[in-house]
Design a protein around this motif. Structure first.
Motif, PDB file in Angstrom:
ATOM      1  N   TRP A 125       9.272   3.896  -2.015  1.00 27.18           N
ATOM      2  CA  TRP A 125      10.395   5.118  -1.512  1.00 27.18           C
ATOM      3  C   TRP A 125      12.164   5.504  -1.819  1.00 27.18           C
ATOM      4  O   TRP A 125      12.046   4.650  -3.035  1.00 27.18           O
ATOM      5  N   VAL A 157      -2.426  10.990   2.628  1.00 28.66           N
ATOM      6  CA  VAL A 157      -1.991  10.094   3.916  1.00 28.66           C
ATOM      7  C   VAL A 157      -1.350  10.583   4.782  1.00 28.66           C
ATOM      8  O   VAL A 157      -0.999  11.201   4.818  1.00 28.66           O
ATOM      9  N   SER A 201       2.413   5.092   1.048  1.00 30.19           N
ATOM     10  CA  SER A 201       2.101   5.048   2.851  1.00 30.19           C
ATOM     11  C   SER A 201       2.517   5.855   3.899  1.00 30.19           C
ATOM     12  O   SER A 201       3.163   6.538   3.469  1.00 30.19           O
ATOM     13  N   SER A 221      -2.312   0.706  -7.757  1.00 35.27           N
ATOM     14  CA  SER A 221      -1.118   1.044  -6.994  1.00 35.27           C
ATOM     15  C   SER A 221      -0.511   0.910  -6.373  1.00 35.27           C
ATOM     16  O   SER A 221       0.328  -0.584  -6.299  1.00 35.27           O
ATOM     17  N   TYR A 222       0.776   1.930  -6.423  1.00 40.64           N
ATOM     18  CA  TYR A 222       2.021   1.697  -5.896  1.00 40.64           C
ATOM     19  C   TYR A 222       2.456   2.740  -4.824  1.00 40.64           C
ATOM     20  O   TYR A 222       2.248   3.372  -4.531  1.00 40.64           O
ATOM     21  N   LYS A 223       3.467   2.037  -4.023  1.00 39.71           N
ATOM     22  CA  LYS A 223       3.800   2.835  -3.048  1.00 39.71           C
ATOM     23  C   LYS A 223       4.980   3.080  -3.135  1.00 39.71           C
ATOM     24  O   LYS A 223       5.715   1.868  -4.059  1.00 39.71           O
ATOM     25  N   LYS A 258       0.176   5.672  -5.078  1.00 40.04           N
ATOM     26  CA  LYS A 258      -0.796   5.799  -4.081  1.00 40.04           C
ATOM     27  C   LYS A 258      -0.009   6.470  -2.609  1.00 40.04           C
ATOM     28  O   LYS A 258      -0.398   7.746  -1.905  1.00 40.04           O
ATOM     29  N   GLU A 263       3.614   5.323   6.117  1.00 37.04           N
ATOM     30  CA  GLU A 263       4.575   4.150   6.518  1.00 37.04           C
ATOM     31  C   GLU A 263       6.365   5.270   6.346  1.00 37.04           C
ATOM     32  O   GLU A 263       7.181   5.257   6.546  1.00 37.04           O
ATOM     33  N   HIS A 264       6.075   5.699   4.862  1.00 34.37           N
ATOM     34  CA  HIS A 264       7.569   6.478   4.341  1.00 34.37           C
ATOM     35  C   HIS A 264       7.073   8.210   4.345  1.00 34.37           C
ATOM     36  O   HIS A 264       7.949   8.969   3.587  1.00 34.37           O
ATOM     37  N   THR A 277       0.815  -2.301  -4.333  1.00 36.08           N
ATOM     38  CA  THR A 277      -0.049  -2.158  -2.791  1.00 36.08           C
ATOM     39  C   THR A 277      -1.875  -3.127  -3.285  1.00 36.08           C
ATOM     40  O   THR A 277      -2.219  -3.049  -2.255  1.00 36.08           O
TER      41      THR A 277
END
Length: 144
Positions: free
Chosen positions: A124, A49, A38, A120-122, A36, A40-41, A108
């Protein structure tokens, strides 16, 4: 790629791969995993996003598509690069490793397999030296 300085207030759990893959339903985990992302990244809007400033977060390459990120996540799961800790029946952390790049992903959102809703995953980018090596070495994934 230089990683930003770590957040000194963040709680960092040591990375540990699941010790044995015997009887682990990797295909089931892969089927119910979806990337999904994030904010933040992200540096800019990416597949819906919106970026959220966080200085200590590493930034994902904008060239990776949503499908490619999901395929990398699934390849990492099928390679057995999953954490020993689960949440809602899914691995909390997953590591993608190939000759070109390495990524870490974190759960997440929980899956609801009965309703067909994927977890769902984020994720980096990380350096190869940040891949877990305990209790076994991270396996190289199929290139995506």
């Amino acid at each position: 790629m230089k990683k930003p300085a770590s957040n000194p207030n963040a709680r960092r759990v040591p990375a540990r791969l699941i010790s044995s893959l015997q009887g682990v339903p990797l295909d089931v985990y892969a089927r119910y995993a979806q990337y999904k992302g994030s904010g933040e990244h992200k540096k800019g809007i990416w597949f819906g996003v919106t970026p959220v400033a966080r200085v200590s977060a590493s930034v994902c390459p904008k060239s990776i598509t949503l499908d490619e990120a999901t395929n990398m996540l699934k390849a990492a799961i099928r390679a057995g690069n999953i954490s020993e800790d689960l949440d809602g029946g899914m691995p909390k952390r997953v590591w993608y490793s190939s000759a070109r790049r390495c990524f870490e992903a974190r759960l997440t959102g929980r899956a609801d397999q009965d309703a067909g809703i994927p977890a769902s995953y984020k994720g980096w980018p990380i350096e190869p030296g940040e891949l877990p090596t305990r209790p076994r070495v991270t396996r190289e994934c199929d290139e995506v």
